[in-house]
Design a protein around this motif. Structure first.
Motif, PDB file in Angstrom:
ATOM      1  N   SER A   1     -12.211  -3.522  17.937  1.00  0.00           N
ATOM      2  CA  SER A   1     -13.142  -3.770  16.835  1.00  0.00           C
ATOM      3  C   SER A   1     -13.534  -2.486  16.131  1.00  0.00           C
ATOM      4  CB  SER A   1     -14.389  -4.492  17.349  1.00  0.00           C
ATOM      5  OG  SER A   1     -14.049  -5.757  17.863  1.00  0.00           O
ATOM      6  N   LEU A   2     -13.804  -1.452  16.905  1.00  0.00           N
ATOM      7  CA  LEU A   2     -14.162  -0.164  16.293  1.00  0.00           C
ATOM      8  C   LEU A   2     -12.997   0.396  15.479  1.00  0.00           C
ATOM      9  CD1 LEU A   2     -16.131   1.374  19.273  1.00  0.00           C
ATOM     10  CD2 LEU A   2     -17.050   0.949  16.990  1.00  0.00           C
ATOM     11  N   ALA A   3     -11.797   0.275  16.004  1.00  0.00           N
ATOM     12  CA  ALA A   3     -10.623   0.763  15.277  1.00  0.00           C
ATOM     13  C   ALA A   3     -10.440  -0.015  13.977  1.00  0.00           C
ATOM     14  CB  ALA A   3      -9.377   0.642  16.155  1.00  0.00           C
ATOM     15  N   MET A   4     -10.640  -1.338  14.032  1.00  0.00           N
ATOM     16  CA  MET A   4     -10.495  -2.138  12.820  1.00  0.00           C
ATOM     17  C   MET A   4     -11.559  -1.774  11.797  1.00  0.00           C
ATOM     18  SD  MET A   4      -8.342  -5.347  13.793  1.00  0.00           S
ATOM     19  CE  MET A   4      -8.963  -6.368  12.601  1.00  0.00           C
ATOM     20  N   GLY A   5     -12.772  -1.512  12.255  1.00  0.00           N
ATOM     21  CA  GLY A   5     -13.822  -1.076  11.343  1.00  0.00           C
ATOM     22  C   GLY A   5     -13.440   0.213  10.636  1.00  0.00           C
ATOM     23  N   ASN A   6     -12.881   1.153  11.392  1.00  0.00           N
ATOM     24  CA  ASN A   6     -12.434   2.397  10.772  1.00  0.00           C
ATOM     25  C   ASN A   6     -11.348   2.134   9.730  1.00  0.00           C
ATOM     26  OD1 ASN A   6     -14.161   3.857  12.447  1.00  0.00           O
ATOM     27  ND2 ASN A   6     -12.601   5.363  13.001  1.00  0.00           N
TER      28      ASN A   6
ATOM     29  N   GLU B   1      -4.534   6.741  10.359  1.00  0.00           N
ATOM     30  CA  GLU B   1      -5.104   7.933  11.018  1.00  0.00           C
ATOM     31  C   GLU B   1      -6.591   7.734  11.293  1.00  0.00           C
ATOM     32  OE1 GLU B   1      -5.242  12.759  10.383  1.00  0.00           O
ATOM     33  OE2 GLU B   1      -5.205  11.478   8.597  1.00  0.00           O
ATOM     34  N   ALA B   2      -7.305   7.158  10.337  1.00  0.00           N
ATOM     35  CA  ALA B   2      -8.735   6.891  10.540  1.00  0.00           C
ATOM     36  C   ALA B   2      -8.934   5.923  11.698  1.00  0.00           C
ATOM     37  CB  ALA B   2      -9.356   6.336   9.258  1.00  0.00           C
ATOM     38  N   GLY B   3      -8.078   4.916  11.796  1.00  0.00           N
ATOM     39  CA  GLY B   3      -8.160   3.978  12.912  1.00  0.00           C
ATOM     40  C   GLY B   3      -7.935   4.660  14.243  1.00  0.00           C
ATOM     41  N   GLN B   4      -7.041   5.628  14.278  1.00  0.00           N
ATOM     42  CA  GLN B   4      -6.737   6.342  15.512  1.00  0.00           C
ATOM     43  C   GLN B   4      -7.902   7.210  15.983  1.00  0.00           C
ATOM     44  OE1 GLN B   4      -3.205   8.261  14.005  1.00  0.00           O
ATOM     45  NE2 GLN B   4      -1.864   6.807  15.066  1.00  0.00           N
ATOM     46  N   TYR B   5      -8.791   7.545  15.085  1.00  0.00           N
ATOM     47  CA  TYR B   5      -9.940   8.379  15.442  1.00  0.00           C
ATOM     48  C   TYR B   5     -11.184   7.565  15.786  1.00  0.00           C
ATOM     49  CZ  TYR B   5      -7.627  12.764  14.561  1.00  0.00           C
ATOM     50  OH  TYR B   5      -6.791  13.836  14.646  1.00  0.00           O
TER      51      TYR B   5
ATOM     52  N   PHE C   1      -1.333   0.699  16.391  1.00  0.00           N
ATOM     53  CA  PHE C   1      -1.276   0.175  15.032  1.00  0.00           C
ATOM     54  C   PHE C   1       0.182   0.023  14.614  1.00  0.00           C
ATOM     55  CE2 PHE C   1      -4.990   2.823  15.570  1.00  0.00           C
ATOM     56  CZ  PHE C   1      -6.011   1.982  15.171  1.00  0.00           C
ATOM     57  N   VAL C   2       0.504  -1.094  14.016  1.00  0.00           N
ATOM     58  CA  VAL C   2       1.847  -1.320  13.489  1.00  0.00           C
ATOM     59  C   VAL C   2       1.705  -1.698  12.024  1.00  0.00           C
ATOM     60  CG1 VAL C   2       3.982  -2.644  13.682  1.00  0.00           C
ATOM     61  CG2 VAL C   2       2.646  -2.122  15.746  1.00  0.00           C
ATOM     62  N   ALA C   3       2.195  -0.839  11.149  1.00  0.00           N
ATOM     63  CA  ALA C   3       2.170  -1.120   9.713  1.00  0.00           C
ATOM     64  C   ALA C   3       3.404  -1.946   9.361  1.00  0.00           C
ATOM     65  CB  ALA C   3       2.165   0.183   8.919  1.00  0.00           C
TER      66      ALA C   3
ATOM     67  N   VAL D   1       0.856  -1.188   0.000  1.00  0.00           N
ATOM     68  CA  VAL D   1       0.000   0.000   0.000  1.00  0.00           C
ATOM     69  C   VAL D   1       0.893   1.239   0.000  1.00  0.00           C
ATOM     70  CG1 VAL D   1      -1.758   1.272   1.299  1.00  0.00           C
ATOM     71  CG2 VAL D   1      -1.817  -1.236   1.220  1.00  0.00           C
ATOM     72  N   GLU D   2       0.520   2.230  -0.801  1.00  0.00           N
ATOM     73  CA  GLU D   2       1.289   3.473  -0.873  1.00  0.00           C
ATOM     74  C   GLU D   2       1.363   4.112   0.513  1.00  0.00           C
ATOM     75  OE1 GLU D   2      -0.625   5.915  -3.877  1.00  0.00           O
ATOM     76  OE2 GLU D   2      -1.125   4.069  -4.918  1.00  0.00           O
ATOM     77  N   ALA D   3       2.517   4.679   0.850  1.00  0.00           N
ATOM     78  CA  ALA D   3       2.775   5.228   2.182  1.00  0.00           C
ATOM     79  C   ALA D   3       1.739   6.282   2.585  1.00  0.00           C
ATOM     80  CB  ALA D   3       4.181   5.817   2.251  1.00  0.00           C
ATOM     81  N   GLU D   4       1.383   7.168   1.667  1.00  0.00           N
ATOM     82  CA  GLU D   4       0.408   8.221   1.987  1.00  0.00           C
ATOM     83  C   GLU D   4      -0.962   7.629   2.312  1.00  0.00           C
ATOM     84  OE1 GLU D   4      -1.832  11.570  -0.547  1.00  0.00           O
ATOM     85  OE2 GLU D   4       0.350  11.890  -0.399  1.00  0.00           O
ATOM     86  N   LYS D   5      -1.391   6.661   1.526  1.00  0.00           N
ATOM     87  CA  LYS D   5      -2.683   6.021   1.789  1.00  0.00           C
ATOM     88  C   LYS D   5      -2.645   5.238   3.101  1.00  0.00           C
ATOM     89  CE  LYS D   5      -4.438   5.642  -2.910  1.00  0.00           C
ATOM     90  NZ  LYS D   5      -4.909   4.730  -3.966  1.00  0.00           N
ATOM     91  N   LEU D   6      -1.544   4.545   3.338  1.00  0.00           N
ATOM     92  CA  LEU D   6      -1.406   3.784   4.580  1.00  0.00           C
ATOM     93  C   LEU D   6      -1.481   4.705   5.798  1.00  0.00           C
ATOM     94  CD1 LEU D   6      -0.943   1.055   5.914  1.00  0.00           C
ATOM     95  CD2 LEU D   6       1.524   1.380   5.544  1.00  0.00           C
TER      96      LEU D   6
END
Length: 140
Positions: A97-102, A31-35, A47-49, A21-26
């Motif tokens: 679970s909520l973070a994964m959904g995001n 970031e969405a998961g963090q919110y 989160f660990v990419a 996955v492109e770094a910017e998209k990742l």
């Protein structure tokens, strides 16, 4: 992409390209998961990419062992996001679970295919991804 449309049309993917996955998209997906909301605003999710091919392969092997299989549980994905949640938090399962959904919905909105792999929830040696404390582990 409109939010409701993304929620309605997102599907799990089990076949991926040969590119990470492109770094910017990742970064945007994480970031969405963090919110994501969490119980009492604790935000106990980390989160660990993982994009290093050897590390993705090792995680795949560990996850396959949990399944009792030797097949690739990541379906050839070149990028894996490991979601770690502090087990001592009473709402750790819901928060993770909520973070994964995001993460999944953000990935879809950015044109990135994804799948929640909920097999590696046992505690095993996380030093592979530079995590030293026992924690709940779910992988997408």
């Amino acid at each position: 992409m409109e939010t409701i449309e993304a929620l309605i049309h997102r599907r799990s993917c089990r076949k991926y390209s040969d590119r990470p996955v492109e770094a910017e998209k990742l970064a945007r997906i994480i970031e969405a998961g963090q919110y994501a909301p969490s119980g009492m605003g604790r935000q106990p999710v980390t989160f660990v990419a993982v994009t290093d091919p050897a590390t993705v392969e090792r995680l795949s092997q560990l996850n396959a062992q949990v399944m009792g299989s030797n097949s690739d549980p990541f379906y050839g994905a070149k990028t894996v996001v490991v979601v770690l949640v502090d087990r001592s938090v009473p709402t750790h399962l819901e928060d993770g679970s909520l973070a994964m959904g995001n993460l999944l919905n953000a990935a879809y909105a950015l044109g990135v295919d994804s799948c929640w792999i909920h097999r590696a929830h046992e505690v095993f040696d996380l030093s592979l991804i530079h995590i030293s404390e026992p924690t709940r582990l779910d992988v997408i």
